[in-house]
Motif scaffolding. Sequence first.
Motif, PDB file in Angstrom:
ATOM      1  N   UNK A  58       0.852  -1.192   0.000  1.00 47.72           N
ATOM      2  CA  UNK A  58       0.000   0.000   0.000  1.00 47.72           C
ATOM      3  C   UNK A  58       0.888   1.242   0.000  1.00 47.72           C
ATOM      4  N   UNK A  59       0.352   2.327  -0.493  1.00 52.74           N
ATOM      5  CA  UNK A  59       1.123   3.559  -0.667  1.00 52.74           C
ATOM      6  C   UNK A  59       1.775   4.044   0.620  1.00 52.74           C
ATOM      7  N   UNK A  60       1.047   3.994   1.723  1.00 57.41           N
ATOM      8  CA  UNK A  60       1.587   4.482   2.996  1.00 57.41           C
ATOM      9  C   UNK A  60       2.797   3.656   3.421  1.00 57.41           C
ATOM     10  N   UNK A  61       2.732   2.348   3.199  1.00 59.15           N
ATOM     11  CA  UNK A  61       3.858   1.480   3.562  1.00 59.15           C
ATOM     12  C   UNK A  61       5.040   1.730   2.630  1.00 59.15           C
ATOM     13  N   UNK A  62       4.763   1.964   1.350  1.00 60.30           N
ATOM     14  CA  UNK A  62       5.831   2.298   0.402  1.00 60.30           C
ATOM     15  C   UNK A  62       6.547   3.572   0.845  1.00 60.30           C
ATOM     16  N   UNK A  63       5.776   4.556   1.246  1.00 57.89           N
ATOM     17  CA  UNK A  63       6.361   5.828   1.681  1.00 57.89           C
ATOM     18  C   UNK A  63       7.262   5.626   2.892  1.00 57.89           C
ATOM     19  N   UNK A  64       6.803   4.841   3.854  1.00 55.57           N
ATOM     20  CA  UNK A  64       7.626   4.578   5.041  1.00 55.57           C
ATOM     21  C   UNK A  64       8.908   3.848   4.677  1.00 55.57           C
ATOM     22  N   UNK A  65       8.788   2.831   3.836  1.00 54.28           N
ATOM     23  CA  UNK A  65       9.985   2.093   3.421  1.00 54.28           C
ATOM     24  C   UNK A  65      10.975   3.008   2.717  1.00 54.28           C
ATOM     25  N   UNK A  66      10.478   3.867   1.852  1.00 56.98           N
ATOM     26  CA  UNK A  66      11.366   4.788   1.143  1.00 56.98           C
ATOM     27  C   UNK A  66      12.062   5.724   2.125  1.00 56.98           C
ATOM     28  N   UNK A  67      11.327   6.234   3.090  1.00 61.12           N
ATOM     29  CA  UNK A  67      11.936   7.116   4.092  1.00 61.12           C
ATOM     30  C   UNK A  67      13.028   6.409   4.877  1.00 61.12           C
ATOM     31  N   UNK A  68      12.819   5.120   5.163  1.00 58.46           N
ATOM     32  CA  UNK A  68      13.812   4.380   5.940  1.00 58.46           C
ATOM     33  C   UNK A  68      15.070   4.056   5.144  1.00 58.46           C
ATOM     34  N   UNK A  69      15.017   4.222   3.817  1.00 58.81           N
ATOM     35  CA  UNK A  69      16.223   3.989   3.023  1.00 58.81           C
ATOM     36  C   UNK A  69      17.124   5.215   2.982  1.00 58.81           C
ATOM     37  N   UNK A  70      16.658   6.327   3.528  1.00 58.84           N
ATOM     38  CA  UNK A  70      17.447   7.553   3.519  1.00 58.84           C
ATOM     39  C   UNK A  70      18.575   7.486   4.532  1.00 58.84           C
ATOM     40  N   UNK A  71      19.471   8.432   4.457  1.00 59.95           N
ATOM     41  CA  UNK A  71      20.625   8.483   5.358  1.00 59.95           C
ATOM     42  C   UNK A  71      20.208   8.680   6.809  1.00 59.95           C
ATOM     43  N   UNK A  72      21.102   8.291   7.708  1.00 62.96           N
ATOM     44  CA  UNK A  72      20.839   8.464   9.129  1.00 62.96           C
ATOM     45  C   UNK A  72      20.637   9.934   9.504  1.00 62.96           C
ATOM     46  N   UNK A  73      21.291  10.855   8.786  1.00 65.37           N
ATOM     47  CA  UNK A  73      21.128  12.271   9.123  1.00 65.37           C
ATOM     48  C   UNK A  73      19.764  12.801   8.680  1.00 65.37           C
ATOM     49  N   UNK A  74      18.928  11.957   8.093  1.00 66.85           N
ATOM     50  CA  UNK A  74      17.564  12.341   7.712  1.00 66.85           C
ATOM     51  C   UNK A  74      16.538  11.833   8.724  1.00 66.85           C
ATOM     52  N   UNK A  75      16.998  11.294   9.840  1.00 66.99           N
ATOM     53  CA  UNK A  75      16.077  10.708  10.821  1.00 66.99           C
ATOM     54  C   UNK A  75      15.061  11.723  11.335  1.00 66.99           C
TER      55      UNK A  75
END
Length: 88
Positions: A58-75
Motif C-alpha cells: 500500500x502507498x503508505x507502507x511504500x512511503x515509510x519504506x522509502x523514508x527508511x532507506x534515507x541516510x541516518x542524518x535524515x532521521x
Amino acid sequence: MWHKLSGLYKRKNTLNKDSLMRKIVSLLKYIDGESIVVHINTFMGLVNQLAAAKFPLVDAFQALLLLYTLLDNCKNLVVSLNTSCQEE
C-alpha cells in the motif's frame, strides 16, 4: 505433474518476495551524493517487482519504506513525516 510444478512455482515466488523485501529493507540505502532520482527509481523497481509477484504494498507502507532507506542524518525528517501522517 501439475501439482509438482505448482508447488515449485509457489516456493520460488515466496523466495522471490522474501528476496525483494530484504533488498528494500536491508540493502537499499541512499548513498550521499547519489542522484535521488536514481535511488527512487531503484526503490520503485523493487516495489513494482513485488506487485508483479502478487505482493503489492500500500502507498503508505511504500512511503515509510522509502523514508527508511534515507541516510541516518535524515532521521529527524522521517520522524517529523511519520508524526504528521499519524495525525492525519
